[in-house]
Design a protein around this motif. Structure first.
Motif, short mmCIF file in Angstrom:
data_model
loop_
_atom_site.label_atom_id
_atom_site.label_comp_id
_atom_site.label_asym_id
_atom_site.label_seq_id
_atom_site.Cartn_x
_atom_site.Cartn_y
_atom_site.Cartn_z
N GLU A 12 -33.94 10.21 55.75
CA GLU A 12 -33.63 9.82 54.38
C GLU A 12 -34.80 10.33 53.54
O GLU A 12 -35.93 9.90 53.73
CB GLU A 12 -33.52 8.30 54.28
CG GLU A 12 -33.14 7.80 52.91
CD GLU A 12 -33.06 6.27 52.90
OE1 GLU A 12 -31.96 5.73 52.74
OE2 GLU A 12 -34.11 5.62 53.04
N HIS A 110 -28.39 10.49 59.35
CA HIS A 110 -28.53 9.60 58.21
C HIS A 110 -27.69 10.10 57.05
O HIS A 110 -26.89 9.37 56.47
CB HIS A 110 -30.00 9.47 57.79
CG HIS A 110 -30.18 8.51 56.66
ND1 HIS A 110 -29.83 8.83 55.37
CD2 HIS A 110 -30.61 7.23 56.64
CE1 HIS A 110 -30.05 7.77 54.59
NE2 HIS A 110 -30.52 6.79 55.34
N ASP A 144 -25.33 6.97 57.61
CA ASP A 144 -25.85 5.77 56.97
C ASP A 144 -25.13 5.62 55.62
O ASP A 144 -24.79 6.63 54.99
CB ASP A 144 -27.34 5.97 56.74
CG ASP A 144 -28.04 4.70 56.31
OD1 ASP A 144 -28.86 4.20 57.09
OD2 ASP A 144 -27.79 4.23 55.18
N HIS A 146 -26.42 4.96 52.98
CA HIS A 146 -27.31 5.52 51.96
C HIS A 146 -27.28 7.05 51.95
O HIS A 146 -28.13 7.69 51.33
CB HIS A 146 -28.74 5.04 52.19
CG HIS A 146 -28.89 3.55 52.01
ND1 HIS A 146 -29.10 2.69 53.05
CD2 HIS A 146 -28.81 2.79 50.89
CE1 HIS A 146 -29.17 1.45 52.59
NE2 HIS A 146 -28.99 1.48 51.28
N HIS A 168 -27.86 -2.80 57.96
CA HIS A 168 -26.96 -2.01 58.81
C HIS A 168 -26.80 -2.63 60.19
O HIS A 168 -27.40 -2.18 61.16
CB HIS A 168 -27.50 -0.60 58.96
CG HIS A 168 -27.80 0.09 57.66
ND1 HIS A 168 -27.05 -0.11 56.52
CD2 HIS A 168 -28.76 0.95 57.30
CE1 HIS A 168 -27.54 0.62 55.54
NE2 HIS A 168 -28.60 1.27 55.98
N HIS A 452 -33.32 -4.60 54.85
CA HIS A 452 -32.95 -4.72 56.27
C HIS A 452 -33.58 -5.94 56.93
O HIS A 452 -33.06 -6.45 57.92
CB HIS A 452 -33.29 -3.44 57.03
CG HIS A 452 -32.38 -2.31 56.69
ND1 HIS A 452 -31.04 -2.49 56.45
CD2 HIS A 452 -32.60 -0.99 56.54
CE1 HIS A 452 -30.49 -1.33 56.16
NE2 HIS A 452 -31.41 -0.40 56.21
ZN LIG Z 1 -29.54 2.91 55.01
#
Ligand SMILES: [Zn+2]
Length: 502
Positions: A12, A110, A144, A146, A168, A452
């Protein structure tokens, strides 16, 4: 026996953070060939939970042959160094070619990576795979939620499957789903997908999936799944990516032709856009947070509180070492405070040289160069040292092997601070418990994490006792404070008047 190639490049990228180097990937996750194969069969794998789910589901249906190529991930950081990224792709290409023929490829990525010379590394990896295996071999990827998705990514694979939970906690389930799709394709299913990008970048802390606008649109998306629809993916995206791929994405895959996928994707995107005004972050000022912590420390009858340093979340590319909250609480003489991972390799190394019980002048950020990570000094006692190796106990990485690097627990006045050497998000209770810290006995808990941590610390902290603190960092939820340079404009909420229609 069917042969399934497994490979992935997972990062990310925060457009405001420093370049992600090869060393970060080697430290965080680098599993190649046989070592990767051993890892996916181990009791506490290092590889992503999606792979665990994929392997489990494949195993359930009888013998198959996993063909592990290369899995690497960096803790969220800036754009990856281009030369290193090209090296990764070359290794994947050679490994995959040597492994042919394969009957499918599974890629857990990701999906929000950028490189210093490539705006869409995830698409580059997917296209490389497609070029090698050809159009007929199923290629399925998980992302992901995101992820900053692109049309190229959608076009290169058969089905993209995004997470539906934040925190997640469904990573393993999505791996299972990927295996189900591969198996259905082996039985003759031919998916078609439709992709829509919205000019909408919701602040990170408005993307939780227990309640709020994102929870609502995910629920709506799920309600659209019928016998024709293979998968509905609604990606909130990584807002601080600051990339041309910024923006929420809707990807729908259909068993029954492209028109059906398009119809459902348009319907969901329209509902999502209509709800855009609800993505407003809720924050607490530093002064209020310090006052709350001091009060809580002095009065044992008050319930404990959790302060989340959401702006300095290493899981979103934050440096994991800003000092605003540490300084504020120490200066106000707060009591009973425990602070999770603070990334500072030189300080951790010094603590290891001095040994447990030593009292010294702790100099935070003596070598850090990011302007937001200011130095701080305080007298400290070394309570406990640790080599950093641990297995996740509670949270999104429970049961997974992890490494903090050489670490220490320091006592600074009424505060106990964990210092570590590999930059990562405070998302598991084990990061305290490995030092013998009793989280339930703390008056205030401070974590550098956007959200998270909620899947781990919910044991002690309901949502009403968790506060997002408004301090500077590379992940500030107040987007107007960043100079966005590369994200497409106009975009909501930076440009409130922007319009969109399917
Ligand atoms: Zn994420």
């Amino acid at each position: 026996m069917k042969r399934v190639a497994l490979l992935g490049f997972s990062l990310e990228s925060n457009g405001h953070a420093p370049v992600a180097t090869e060393a970060e990937f080697r430290d965080y996750m680098w599993l190649e060939g046989e070592a990767f194969g051993r890892d996916i069969r181990s009791a506490a794998p290092e590889s992503p939970p999606e792979i665990r789910g994929f392997v489990k589901e494949m195993d359930r249906h009888g013998p198959w042959t996993p063909v592990p190529i290369l899995m690497t991930a960096g803790g969220a950081s800036g754009p990856v160094d281009q030369r290193f990224f090209e090296d990764v792709v070359a290794r994947m290409r050679a490994g995959l070619k040597a492994a042919l023929p394969v009957d499918a490829v599974y890629l857990p990525e990701h999906g929000a990576a950028t490189a210093t010379g490539d705006d869409d590394p995830d698409a580059t990896v997917f296209e490389m795979v497609r070029e090698i295996v050809g159009p007929k071999v199923p290629v399925v990827a998980t992302l992901d939620l995101h992820a900053n998705c692109s049309q190229r990514m959608v076009d290169a694979v058969d089905v993209l499957i995004g997470y539906v939970t934040n925190p997640h906690v469904d990573m393993e389930e999505r791996g299972v789903e990927a295996a189900e799709v591969v198996r259905e394709m082996w039985a003759g299913m031919k998916p078609s997908s439709h992709f829509i990008k919205l000019p909408l970048i919701p602040p990170s802390i408005t993307q939780n999936t227990d309640a709020g606008p994102y929870a609502d649109i995910l629920r709506y998306g799920k309600s659209k799944k019928d016998g024709d629809i293979v998968n509905v993916t609604i990606l909130s995206g990584f807002t601080n990516g600051d990339t041309p791929k910024n923006g929420m994405s809707v990807v729908v895959s259909s068993r029954n032709g492209k028109a059906k996928a398009r119809e459902v994707a348009r319907d969901i995107a329209t509902a999502c856009w209509a709800d855009r005004q609800r993505y407003v972050p809720e924050m607490m000022s530093l002064d209020d947070a310090v006052a709350l912590s001091v009060k809580t420390g002095r009065n044992i009858s008050l319930p404990p509180q959790l302060l989340a340093d959401v702006a300095d979340n290493p899981g979103g590319g934050g440096r994991g070492n800003t000092t605003w909250i540490l300084k504020g609480l120490h200066g106000a003489k707060a009591e009973g405070v425990i602070l999770g991972t603070f990334f500072d390799p030189p300080l951790a190394a010094e603590a290891h040289r001095l040994g447990e019980g030593a009292v010294f002048r702790a100099r935070f950020n003596r070598e850090e160069t990011n302007a937001l990570s200011e130095p701080y000094e305080a007298e400290a006692k070394i309570l406990k040292l640790h080599d950093g190796a641990c297995v996740g106990r509670r949270g999104i990485f429970a049961g997974r092997t992890m490494n903090l690097g050489p670490s220490a627990l320091l006592e600074i006045g009424g505060l106990r601070q964990v210092v570590n050497s590999i930059r990562l998000q405070m998302l598991d209770t084990v990061y305290f418990e490995m030092f013998g810290v009793d989280i339930g006995a703390a008056r205030t808990v401070v974590v550098k994490s956007r959200g998270h941590f909620r899947a781990a610390f919910d044991q002690w902290f309901p949502n009403e006792r968790i506060h997002n603190i408004d301090v500077p960092g590379l992940n500030m939820p107040v987007l107007s404070r960043f100079g966005f340079k590369r994200c497409p404009r106009p975009i909501f909420p930076l440009d409130p008047e922007v319009t969109w229609a399917p």
